[in-house]
Design a protein around this motif. Structure first.
Motif, PDB file in Angstrom:
ATOM      1  N   ASN A  14      -7.031 -75.699   7.510  1.00  0.00           N
ATOM      2  CA  ASN A  14      -8.279 -75.370   8.451  1.00  0.00           C
ATOM      3  C   ASN A  14      -9.321 -75.943   7.670  1.00  0.00           C
ATOM      4  O   ASN A  14      -9.766 -75.940   6.414  1.00  0.00           O
ATOM      5  CB  ASN A  14      -8.565 -73.894   8.251  1.00  0.00           C
ATOM      6  CG  ASN A  14      -7.190 -73.172   9.045  1.00  0.00           C
ATOM      7  OD1 ASN A  14      -6.870 -73.701  10.223  1.00  0.00           O
ATOM      8  ND2 ASN A  14      -6.681 -72.051   8.569  1.00  0.00           N
ATOM      9  N   ALA A  87      -7.032 -77.081  17.752  1.00  0.00           N
ATOM     10  CA  ALA A  87      -6.111 -76.439  16.826  1.00  0.00           C
ATOM     11  C   ALA A  87      -5.099 -77.590  16.800  1.00  0.00           C
ATOM     12  O   ALA A  87      -4.812 -78.386  17.661  1.00  0.00           O
ATOM     13  CB  ALA A  87      -5.435 -75.300  17.364  1.00  0.00           C
ATOM     14  N   TYR A 100      -3.132 -75.291  12.544  1.00  0.00           N
ATOM     15  CA  TYR A 100      -4.619 -75.113  11.790  1.00  0.00           C
ATOM     16  C   TYR A 100      -5.536 -75.368  12.862  1.00  0.00           C
ATOM     17  O   TYR A 100      -5.355 -75.947  13.986  1.00  0.00           O
ATOM     18  CB  TYR A 100      -4.437 -76.202  10.615  1.00  0.00           C
ATOM     19  CG  TYR A 100      -3.204 -75.921   9.815  1.00  0.00           C
ATOM     20  CD1 TYR A 100      -3.451 -74.961   8.793  1.00  0.00           C
ATOM     21  CD2 TYR A 100      -2.116 -76.597   9.698  1.00  0.00           C
ATOM     22  CE1 TYR A 100      -2.537 -74.719   7.617  1.00  0.00           C
ATOM     23  CE2 TYR A 100      -1.341 -76.518   8.847  1.00  0.00           C
ATOM     24  CZ  TYR A 100      -1.350 -75.575   7.793  1.00  0.00           C
ATOM     25  OH  TYR A 100      -0.433 -75.391   6.780  1.00  0.00           O
ATOM     26  N   THR A 101      -6.824 -75.224  12.442  1.00  0.00           N
ATOM     27  CA  THR A 101      -7.941 -75.306  13.166  1.00  0.00           C
ATOM     28  C   THR A 101      -8.849 -76.203  12.639  1.00  0.00           C
ATOM     29  O   THR A 101      -9.248 -75.954  11.429  1.00  0.00           O
ATOM     30  CB  THR A 101      -8.707 -74.041  13.331  1.00  0.00           C
ATOM     31  OG1 THR A 101      -7.588 -73.101  14.124  1.00  0.00           O
ATOM     32  CG2 THR A 101      -9.681 -74.198  14.660  1.00  0.00           C
ATOM     33  N   THR A 103     -12.714 -76.974  13.146  1.00  0.00           N
ATOM     34  CA  THR A 103     -14.010 -76.336  13.750  1.00  0.00           C
ATOM     35  C   THR A 103     -15.257 -77.306  13.727  1.00  0.00           C
ATOM     36  O   THR A 103     -15.390 -77.883  12.891  1.00  0.00           O
ATOM     37  CB  THR A 103     -14.315 -75.037  13.060  1.00  0.00           C
ATOM     38  OG1 THR A 103     -13.161 -73.908  13.228  1.00  0.00           O
ATOM     39  CG2 THR A 103     -15.273 -74.201  13.752  1.00  0.00           C
TER      40      THR A 103
END
Length: 181
Positions: A14, A87, A100-101, A103
């Motif tokens: 992430n 994602a 996972y992301t 952002t």
């Protein structure tokens, strides 16, 4: 159920990045304890993919692409100019990673510019305030101009570059003001 053939190590997992930045997603494939090696393929992993999921309105879009080989058991995928969050998961040797992301933080931008003009006495002109999209100043020599810039989000620092088509430009650090003052 069959034991997994591999353990996937994914970097960065992430992550938060600024809009427009590049993200490099790396994968290292480790043999799972007790996994049998395929005859003639000792240590070599042939393929890995990355699946990215974008949410746009009410519809999800998935895009799966091959990852680039960077070593015997290593891969990477470079995503340039990231504009929206997504994602992702990676897959190799029949194993999928967790999701996972990435952002994306929007970069601050100029929302508006206000120009307060105080003209020299000899002009006989009354002061005025103009709203401007680009901050272009149009005034006679000797005019004092107060420039107020509104940003799309809070800023810690800001600078104004004054370029008047001359060989030299000036850079001025801006002072913060409370909204509405």
């Amino acid at each position: 159920p069959a034991l997994p053939r591999a353990i996937l190590h994914v970097e960065p997992g992430n992550v938060t990045v600024a809009q427009g930045e590049e993200v490099t997603i790396g994968l290292t494939v480790e043999p799972a304890p007790g996994a049998e090696a395929v005859e003639g393929q000792e240590g070599k992993v042939e393929r890995a993919t990355i699946t990215r999921r974008f949410t746009a309105g009410i519809a999800d879009q998935e895009q799966t692409t091959e990852m680039q080989h960077t070593g015997t058991r290593a891969f990477q995928s470079v995503v340039s100019g990231v504009e929206q969050s997504f994602a992702y998961r990676v897959s190799s040797e029949g194993v999928d990673s967790p999701t996972y992301t990435v952002t994306v933080q929007a970069r601050p931008a100029v929302a508006g510019v206000e120009l307060g003009y105080e003209f020299p006495k000899y002009t006989g002109l009354a002061g005025r305030t103009d709203k401007s999209r680009d901050g272009a100043i149009d005034a006679v020599v000797g005019t004092k101009v107060k420039v107020t810039v509104e940003a799309t989000q809070g800023l810690k620092t800001a600078r104004l570059e004054i370029a008047d088509n001359a060989p030299n430009s000036a850079v001025v650090d801006l002072l913060p003001v409370a909204a509405g003052s």
